[in-house]
Write a protein that holds these residues in place. Structure first.
Motif, PDB file in Angstrom:
ATOM      1  N   GLY A 267       0.793  -1.219   0.000  1.00 60.40           N
ATOM      2  CA  GLY A 267       0.000   0.000   0.000  1.00 60.40           C
ATOM      3  C   GLY A 267       0.826   1.270   0.000  1.00 60.40           C
ATOM      4  N   THR A 268       2.080   1.186   0.417  1.00 61.07           N
ATOM      5  CA  THR A 268       3.026   2.294   0.315  1.00 61.07           C
ATOM      6  C   THR A 268       4.202   1.822  -0.526  1.00 61.07           C
ATOM      7  OG1 THR A 268       3.935   1.577   2.451  1.00 61.07           O
ATOM      8  CG2 THR A 268       2.431   3.457   2.468  1.00 61.07           C
ATOM      9  N   MET A 269       5.006   2.766  -1.010  1.00 56.31           N
ATOM     10  CA  MET A 269       6.102   2.350  -1.884  1.00 56.31           C
ATOM     11  C   MET A 269       6.940   1.258  -1.213  1.00 56.31           C
ATOM     12  SD  MET A 269       7.486   2.634  -4.850  1.00 56.31           S
ATOM     13  CE  MET A 269       6.945   4.190  -5.600  1.00 56.31           C
ATOM     14  N   LEU A 347      -0.268   3.794  -7.056  1.00 50.51           N
ATOM     15  CA  LEU A 347      -0.491   3.537  -5.631  1.00 50.51           C
ATOM     16  C   LEU A 347      -1.885   3.988  -5.200  1.00 50.51           C
ATOM     17  CD1 LEU A 347       2.921   4.455  -3.945  1.00 50.51           C
ATOM     18  CD2 LEU A 347       1.997   2.191  -4.426  1.00 50.51           C
ATOM     19  N   GLU A 348      -2.337   5.117  -5.709  1.00 52.26           N
ATOM     20  CA  GLU A 348      -3.655   5.627  -5.332  1.00 52.26           C
ATOM     21  C   GLU A 348      -4.770   4.721  -5.845  1.00 52.26           C
ATOM     22  OE1 GLU A 348      -0.839   9.155  -5.576  1.00 52.26           O
ATOM     23  OE2 GLU A 348      -1.189   7.281  -6.664  1.00 52.26           O
ATOM     24  N   THR A 349      -4.662   4.294  -7.099  1.00 52.95           N
ATOM     25  CA  THR A 349      -5.674   3.395  -7.671  1.00 52.95           C
ATOM     26  C   THR A 349      -5.676   2.053  -6.960  1.00 52.95           C
ATOM     27  OG1 THR A 349      -5.406   4.458  -9.829  1.00 52.95           O
ATOM     28  CG2 THR A 349      -6.466   2.305  -9.795  1.00 52.95           C
ATOM     29  N   ALA A 350      -4.481   1.527  -6.694  1.00 54.13           N
ATOM     30  CA  ALA A 350      -4.381   0.240  -5.999  1.00 54.13           C
ATOM     31  C   ALA A 350      -4.984   0.314  -4.607  1.00 54.13           C
ATOM     32  CB  ALA A 350      -2.919  -0.198  -5.926  1.00 54.13           C
ATOM     33  N   ALA A 351      -4.813   1.446  -3.926  1.00 57.79           N
ATOM     34  CA  ALA A 351      -5.368   1.606  -2.573  1.00 57.79           C
ATOM     35  C   ALA A 351      -6.887   1.547  -2.602  1.00 57.79           C
ATOM     36  CB  ALA A 351      -4.897   2.926  -1.967  1.00 57.79           C
ATOM     37  N   PRO A 428      -1.139  -7.973  -9.950  1.00 53.16           N
ATOM     38  CA  PRO A 428      -0.518  -6.723 -10.419  1.00 53.16           C
ATOM     39  C   PRO A 428      -1.255  -5.522  -9.842  1.00 53.16           C
ATOM     40  CG  PRO A 428      -0.859  -8.248 -12.244  1.00 53.16           C
ATOM     41  CD  PRO A 428      -1.559  -8.840 -11.069  1.00 53.16           C
ATOM     42  N   LEU A 429      -0.538  -4.452  -9.580  1.00 53.38           N
ATOM     43  CA  LEU A 429      -1.150  -3.291  -8.941  1.00 53.38           C
ATOM     44  C   LEU A 429      -2.171  -2.589  -9.836  1.00 53.38           C
ATOM     45  CD1 LEU A 429       1.850  -1.593  -7.081  1.00 53.38           C
ATOM     46  CD2 LEU A 429       0.261  -3.333  -6.242  1.00 53.38           C
ATOM     47  N   ASN A 430      -2.084  -2.810 -11.141  1.00 58.31           N
ATOM     48  CA  ASN A 430      -3.022  -2.165 -12.057  1.00 58.31           C
ATOM     49  C   ASN A 430      -4.123  -3.112 -12.541  1.00 58.31           C
ATOM     50  OD1 ASN A 430      -1.349  -3.744 -13.617  1.00 58.31           O
ATOM     51  ND2 ASN A 430      -0.878  -2.171 -15.136  1.00 58.31           N
ATOM     52  N   ILE A 431      -4.380  -4.186 -11.812  1.00 56.75           N
ATOM     53  CA  ILE A 431      -5.469  -5.086 -12.149  1.00 56.75           C
ATOM     54  C   ILE A 431      -6.801  -4.349 -12.007  1.00 56.75           C
ATOM     55  CG2 ILE A 431      -5.758  -6.004  -9.796  1.00 56.75           C
ATOM     56  CD1 ILE A 431      -6.178  -8.792 -11.115  1.00 56.75           C
ATOM     57  N   THR A 432      -7.784  -4.715 -12.821  1.00 57.23           N
ATOM     58  CA  THR A 432      -9.081  -4.044 -12.767  1.00 57.23           C
ATOM     59  C   THR A 432     -10.023  -4.748 -11.794  1.00 57.23           C
ATOM     60  OG1 THR A 432     -10.078  -5.379 -14.534  1.00 57.23           O
ATOM     61  CG2 THR A 432      -8.820  -3.403 -15.194  1.00 57.23           C
ATOM     62  N   ARG A 433     -11.073  -4.057 -11.389  1.00 59.96           N
ATOM     63  CA  ARG A 433     -12.063  -4.665 -10.499  1.00 59.96           C
ATOM     64  C   ARG A 433     -12.797  -5.808 -11.201  1.00 59.96           C
ATOM     65  NH1 ARG A 433     -14.668   0.254  -6.801  1.00 59.96           N
ATOM     66  NH2 ARG A 433     -12.646   1.018  -6.052  1.00 59.96           N
ATOM     67  N   GLU A 434     -12.985  -5.674 -12.492  1.00 57.68           N
ATOM     68  CA  GLU A 434     -13.629  -6.754 -13.243  1.00 57.68           C
ATOM     69  C   GLU A 434     -12.783  -8.016 -13.177  1.00 57.68           C
ATOM     70  OE1 GLU A 434     -15.271  -7.716 -17.776  1.00 57.68           O
ATOM     71  OE2 GLU A 434     -14.232  -5.829 -17.352  1.00 57.68           O
ATOM     72  N   GLU A 435     -11.481  -7.860 -13.324  1.00 56.99           N
ATOM     73  CA  GLU A 435     -10.586  -9.020 -13.253  1.00 56.99           C
ATOM     74  C   GLU A 435     -10.537  -9.576 -11.830  1.00 56.99           C
ATOM     75  OE1 GLU A 435      -7.701  -7.518 -16.902  1.00 56.99           O
ATOM     76  OE2 GLU A 435      -7.399  -6.771 -14.862  1.00 56.99           O
TER      77      GLU A 435
END
Length: 453
Positions: A267-269, A347-351, A428-435
């Motif tokens: 959640g943080t770097m 990081l913001e989207t993943a959070a 992956p941190l950029n995975i979508t909610r659909e996935e």
């Protein structure tokens, strides 16, 4: 065609390849899945079947497979420099990466020693701390402290500061004699506390170990906040705060192994940020290059670096090197990762997705009769399966329930590789909610196949 060429790719694999972390006899009933190509969180095998890689291919794939921006950075680098000896020589990608790392790592960290995998970065960290005290008038400080249930790699030194489990027991006669401190176990807390409301009473084990052994100890190594291979065991930031203070009190170096926790996984770097502390040494790998290329860095304070700064004849140089240290292509990939994370606000989207995933997993599994705990930190979520949630009694290990669920999930196209009977999402941190929704659905079906609700 030759006889070899006529055989299936799976048969050709098994004719020669000894796969890591595997009992090869299992491959008689579960042959290797030969992957042809990948995109985002999806893997596609040679037969056209697709798999959702919810474990990021051993936690390394940070921004999806075949990320176009990382691909382009690597292609561009290939046309100028593929590799060069890193002793005396350097190159722009390594210099730029070191500058970027200096900007994002904790305050004490300012120098960067390049290696080629996580285990080697841990080996370098241990050797640096050992040699630091030898060169600063305290040669008696030769041992290391570590947490039980910890994991820091597969080389002998790294195994020596890990848990005495199936990874290490066979090789114990080869390993260093280190001090193993009882680790926090927040799910089965012997003090009757929980990780959200405690004063880290379990820290008394570290205090006793330091009182007895600090005079002979060079460094304490920990996985900050998350013991990954132990089953994604999460402990409070307060534990790290106390550990930093204890290391300072007794003049013991603190090594934070951020190989699995770094680059936004928690959640943080870096996980250390959540405790507001800076280690003396930090090891990074996995997400460093987005999972593209083997590369690691041992990050150190100026204090440690300065202890090695002398005329060569004084014997203070650090005699540790790897052929592919500072590889330009790996550095180019790592720079692309940092560019994407900054520009796309990863990081913001993943959070936000992490909060959503926590709620969705709770809805799907909280009432299952064999789900003991659903724990989470950042996008990492783990489901611990037990015989009885009230008593927290583990399942019978001989039945290999987690492995059975893993095989069911593979049939459905989900890579849900277990840690014993603990199933985890580390996407992956950029995975979508659909996935993520697809992963939850497939996981639920696979678990209830083996453990009906």
């Amino acid at each position: 065609m030759t006889e070899k060429q006529q055989a299936s790719w799976e048969q050709r694999d098994l004719a020669h390849i000894w796969h890591p972390c595997s009992q090869m006899k299992d491959y008689e009933t579960l042959p290797p899945m030969v992957i042809d190509h990948a995109k985002g969180p999806w893997l596609y095998d040679i037969h056209g079947k697709k798999y959702l890689d919810i474990v990021s291919s051993w936690w390394a794939n940070l921004l999806g497979h075949c990320n176009p921006e990382i691909n382009e950075a690597i292609k561009e680098q290939l046309d100028s420099l593929e590799h060069v000896i890193f002793a005396n020589f350097s190159h722009r990608p390594a210099i730029e990466l070191a500058e970027r790392l200096a900007d994002i790592t904790p305050d004490r960290i300012n120098k960067f020693h390049f290696n080629d995998n996580g285990s080697s970065s841990v080996e370098a960290a241990l050797k640096m701390c050992f040699q630091f005290y030898h060169q600063t008038g305290k040669p008696e400080k030769q041992r290391f402290m570590c947490l039980t249930e910890g994991y820091h790699g597969e080389t002998i030194g790294a195994l020596s500061v890990g848990s005495m489990d199936l990874f290490a027991k066979m090789y114990q006669p080869m390993m260093m004699d280190n001090i193993h401190v009882q680790a926090p176990d927040c799910y089965r807390c012997p003090y009757g506390k929980n990780r959200e409301h405690c004063a880290c009473e379990c820290f008394e084990h570290a205090e006793k170990a330091f009182a007895e052994h600090a005079h002979e100890t060079a460094a304490m190594i920990v996985e900050p906040l998350l013991q990954g291979s132990a089953g994604m065991r999460i402990y409070p930031p307060l534990y790290l705060k106390k550990l930093r203070a204890l290391c300072d009190k007794y003049d013991v170096k603190l090594i934070a192994d951020e190989i699995a926790t770094g680059f936004g996984r928690t959640g943080t770097m870096f996980a250390c940020e959540q405790a507001g502390i800076s280690p003396d040494v930090m090891t990074i790998s996995k997400g460093l290059t987005g999972g593209y290329l083997p590369m690691s860095v041992t990050c150190v304070s100026d204090e440690i670096y300065d202890a090695f700064y002398a005329d060569y004849g004084e014997g203070k140089a650090f005699p540790h090197s790897h052929t592919y240290a500072g590889n330009p292509i790996g550095c180019a990939a790592a720079l692309a990762v940092q560019k994407i994370m900054k520009e796309q606000h990863i990081l913001e989207t993943a959070a936000e997705n992490a909060k959503w995933l926590t709620a969705e997993l709770d809805k799907a599994f909280a009432h299952h009769p064999n789900v003991g705990e659903i724990r989470h930190i950042g996008l990492i979520h783990a489901i611990e399966l037990v015989k009885d949630p009230e008593t927290k009694t583990p399942l019978d290990a001989k039945k290999r329930t987690g492995y059975a669920i893993y095989k069911k999930a593979l049939e459905r196209g989900l890579v849900l590789r277990p840690l014993g009977d603990i199933l985890y999402f580390n996407p992956p941190l950029n995975i979508t909610r659909e996935e993520l929704s697809t992963a939850i659905e497939l996981a639920h079906e696979s678990i209830t196949d083996i453990l009906p609700e």
